[in-house]
Motif scaffolding. Structure first.
Motif, PDB file in Angstrom:
ATOM      1  N   ARG A 175       0.838  -1.199   0.000  1.00  0.00           N
ATOM      2  CA  ARG A 175       0.000   0.000   0.000  1.00  0.00           C
ATOM      3  C   ARG A 175       0.878   1.256   0.000  1.00  0.00           C
ATOM      4  N   TRP A 176       1.973   1.206   0.766  1.00  0.00           N
ATOM      5  CA  TRP A 176       2.908   2.331   0.780  1.00  0.00           C
ATOM      6  C   TRP A 176       3.499   2.568  -0.611  1.00  0.00           C
ATOM      7  N   ARG A 177       3.872   1.500  -1.288  1.00  0.00           N
ATOM      8  CA  ARG A 177       4.458   1.637  -2.624  1.00  0.00           C
ATOM      9  C   ARG A 177       3.474   2.268  -3.597  1.00  0.00           C
ATOM     10  N   ALA A 178       2.211   1.895  -3.515  1.00  0.00           N
ATOM     11  CA  ALA A 178       1.196   2.526  -4.366  1.00  0.00           C
ATOM     12  C   ALA A 178       1.008   3.990  -3.973  1.00  0.00           C
ATOM     13  N   MET A 179       0.997   4.249  -2.683  1.00  0.00           N
ATOM     14  CA  MET A 179       0.801   5.604  -2.171  1.00  0.00           C
ATOM     15  C   MET A 179       1.925   6.546  -2.610  1.00  0.00           C
ATOM     16  N   ILE A 180       3.161   6.087  -2.511  1.00  0.00           N
ATOM     17  CA  ILE A 180       4.288   6.944  -2.874  1.00  0.00           C
ATOM     18  C   ILE A 180       4.360   7.126  -4.390  1.00  0.00           C
ATOM     19  N   SER A 181       3.845   6.169  -5.144  1.00  0.00           N
ATOM     20  CA  SER A 181       3.772   6.337  -6.601  1.00  0.00           C
ATOM     21  C   SER A 181       2.940   7.566  -6.945  1.00  0.00           C
ATOM     22  N   LEU A 182       1.873   7.761  -6.188  1.00  0.00           N
ATOM     23  CA  LEU A 182       0.968   8.876  -6.455  1.00  0.00           C
ATOM     24  C   LEU A 182       1.433  10.182  -5.820  1.00  0.00           C
ATOM     25  N   TYR A 183       2.556  10.174  -5.158  1.00  0.00           N
ATOM     26  CA  TYR A 183       3.095  11.370  -4.520  1.00  0.00           C
ATOM     27  C   TYR A 183       3.778  12.273  -5.543  1.00  0.00           C
TER      28      TYR A 183
ATOM     29  N   GLN B 289       3.390  12.137  -8.824  1.00  0.00           N
ATOM     30  CA  GLN B 289       2.539  12.390  -9.985  1.00  0.00           C
ATOM     31  C   GLN B 289       1.104  12.202  -9.529  1.00  0.00           C
ATOM     32  N   ASP B 290       0.302  13.258  -9.614  1.00  0.00           N
ATOM     33  CA  ASP B 290      -1.056  13.201  -9.072  1.00  0.00           C
ATOM     34  C   ASP B 290      -1.892  12.081  -9.660  1.00  0.00           C
ATOM     35  N   TYR B 291      -1.968  11.998 -10.966  1.00  0.00           N
ATOM     36  CA  TYR B 291      -2.825  10.995 -11.598  1.00  0.00           C
ATOM     37  C   TYR B 291      -1.978   9.990 -12.352  1.00  0.00           C
ATOM     38  N   MET B 292      -2.214   8.725 -12.041  1.00  0.00           N
ATOM     39  CA  MET B 292      -1.534   7.630 -12.732  1.00  0.00           C
ATOM     40  C   MET B 292      -2.536   6.509 -12.965  1.00  0.00           C
ATOM     41  N   SER B 293      -2.356   5.803 -14.078  1.00  0.00           N
ATOM     42  CA  SER B 293      -3.184   4.624 -14.296  1.00  0.00           C
ATOM     43  C   SER B 293      -2.708   3.526 -13.351  1.00  0.00           C
ATOM     44  N   VAL B 294      -3.554   2.535 -13.150  1.00  0.00           N
ATOM     45  CA  VAL B 294      -3.183   1.419 -12.282  1.00  0.00           C
ATOM     46  C   VAL B 294      -1.965   0.700 -12.866  1.00  0.00           C
ATOM     47  N   SER B 295      -1.897   0.595 -14.177  1.00  0.00           N
ATOM     48  CA  SER B 295      -0.725  -0.026 -14.819  1.00  0.00           C
ATOM     49  C   SER B 295       0.539   0.766 -14.532  1.00  0.00           C
ATOM     50  N   GLU B 296       0.454   2.084 -14.584  1.00  0.00           N
ATOM     51  CA  GLU B 296       1.618   2.925 -14.296  1.00  0.00           C
ATOM     52  C   GLU B 296       2.039   2.794 -12.834  1.00  0.00           C
ATOM     53  N   ILE B 297       1.063   2.722 -11.941  1.00  0.00           N
ATOM     54  CA  ILE B 297       1.364   2.535 -10.517  1.00  0.00           C
ATOM     55  C   ILE B 297       2.054   1.190 -10.313  1.00  0.00           C
ATOM     56  N   ALA B 298       1.535   0.147 -10.961  1.00  0.00           N
ATOM     57  CA  ALA B 298       2.138  -1.185 -10.847  1.00  0.00           C
ATOM     58  C   ALA B 298       3.577  -1.160 -11.342  1.00  0.00           C
ATOM     59  N   ASP B 299       3.797  -0.522 -12.471  1.00  0.00           N
ATOM     60  CA  ASP B 299       5.146  -0.448 -13.029  1.00  0.00           C
ATOM     61  C   ASP B 299       6.077   0.336 -12.117  1.00  0.00           C
ATOM     62  N   PHE B 300       5.645   1.493 -11.658  1.00  0.00           N
ATOM     63  CA  PHE B 300       6.472   2.346 -10.804  1.00  0.00           C
ATOM     64  C   PHE B 300       6.801   1.662  -9.481  1.00  0.00           C
ATOM     65  N   SER B 301       5.824   0.972  -8.924  1.00  0.00           N
ATOM     66  CA  SER B 301       6.003   0.353  -7.607  1.00  0.00           C
ATOM     67  C   SER B 301       6.510  -1.090  -7.682  1.00  0.00           C
ATOM     68  N   THR B 302       6.746  -1.578  -8.868  1.00  0.00           N
ATOM     69  CA  THR B 302       7.216  -2.948  -9.130  1.00  0.00           C
ATOM     70  C   THR B 302       6.318  -4.007  -8.491  1.00  0.00           C
ATOM     71  N   LEU B 303       5.020  -3.753  -8.556  1.00  0.00           N
ATOM     72  CA  LEU B 303       4.032  -4.725  -8.093  1.00  0.00           C
ATOM     73  C   LEU B 303       3.334  -5.318  -9.309  1.00  0.00           C
ATOM     74  N   LYS B 304       2.783  -6.503  -9.152  1.00  0.00           N
ATOM     75  CA  LYS B 304       2.008  -7.102 -10.240  1.00  0.00           C
ATOM     76  C   LYS B 304       0.729  -6.299 -10.438  1.00  0.00           C
ATOM     77  N   LEU B 305       0.245  -6.274 -11.673  1.00  0.00           N
ATOM     78  CA  LEU B 305      -0.933  -5.481 -12.005  1.00  0.00           C
ATOM     79  C   LEU B 305      -2.157  -5.905 -11.195  1.00  0.00           C
ATOM     80  N   ASN B 306      -2.391  -7.219 -11.064  1.00  0.00           N
ATOM     81  CA  ASN B 306      -3.575  -7.653 -10.316  1.00  0.00           C
ATOM     82  C   ASN B 306      -3.460  -7.294  -8.835  1.00  0.00           C
ATOM     83  N   THR B 307      -2.249  -7.343  -8.279  1.00  0.00           N
ATOM     84  CA  THR B 307      -2.028  -6.938  -6.885  1.00  0.00           C
ATOM     85  C   THR B 307      -2.297  -5.448  -6.735  1.00  0.00           C
ATOM     86  N   THR B 308      -1.780  -4.654  -7.665  1.00  0.00           N
ATOM     87  CA  THR B 308      -1.973  -3.205  -7.624  1.00  0.00           C
ATOM     88  C   THR B 308      -3.449  -2.852  -7.758  1.00  0.00           C
ATOM     89  N   THR B 309      -4.157  -3.553  -8.631  1.00  0.00           N
ATOM     90  CA  THR B 309      -5.598  -3.305  -8.808  1.00  0.00           C
ATOM     91  C   THR B 309      -6.332  -3.525  -7.491  1.00  0.00           C
TER      92      THR B 309
END
Length: 161
Positions: A54-62, A64-84
């Motif tokens: 959750r922290w990794r997703a949160m800091i991804s959005l720090y 850059q205000d708006y990101m797609s879930v795919s971009e968050i997954a890529d930035f945070s190195t989490l799997k897409l389904n986990t990020t979703t």
């Protein structure tokens, strides 16, 4: 004298004996750092109701205000389904809101809400404490060199996947 059925242990790192492989293998140390860092995050962030993913997703959005879930997954190195799933839970908790990307109606973007940004600030303060404590014996020049080296390794590994 060895026979054909006996196998010699190969020299693995520039002449280093295999029994010292662990100590000289960079990924051993990278993995250990990541493991201890994640455990410190889990311990320190649990009282705030935040886990490491959750922290990794949160800091991804720090940054850059708006990101797609795919971009968050890529930035945070989490799997897409986990990020979703993380983003869905964060929406349910009132930490994230979504919108359709203005330039591409097929893409849904996430953004921290005021409540999410407030929590991010509290969590970031604790994460900065972890950083200070874990880098207390590292000079700024060493930190800069470490980041430079890890950036190069990351780029090389990204090309492999």
């Amino acid at each position: 004298m060895s026979t054909d059925t006996e196998q010699k242990k190969p020299k693995l790192l520039d002449g280093d004996a295999p029994e010292h492989f662990r100590e000289m293998w960079p990924y051993f140390w990278i993995n250990r750092v990541n493991s201890y860092y994640t455990r410190a995050l889990e311990k320190r962030l649990k009282p705030l109701g935040v886990d490491a993913p959750r922290w990794r997703a949160m800091i991804s959005l720090y940054q850059q205000d708006y990101m797609s879930v795919s971009e968050i997954a890529d930035f945070s190195t989490l799997k897409l389904n986990t990020t979703t799933k993380i983003i869905q839970r964060m929406i349910a908790d009132g930490l994230v809101t979504t919108r359709v990307r203005p330039t591409d109606g097929r893409v849904t973007e996430a953004c921290l809400t005021e409540k999410g940004d407030y929590l991010r600030a509290k969590v970031l303060a604790e994460v900065m404490n972890i950083r200070e404590e874990s880098f207390q014996n590292i000079t700024p020049a060493e930190t800069k060199a470490l980041i430079s080296i890890l950036t190069k390794i990351t780029g090389d590994l990204e090309r492999m996947v």
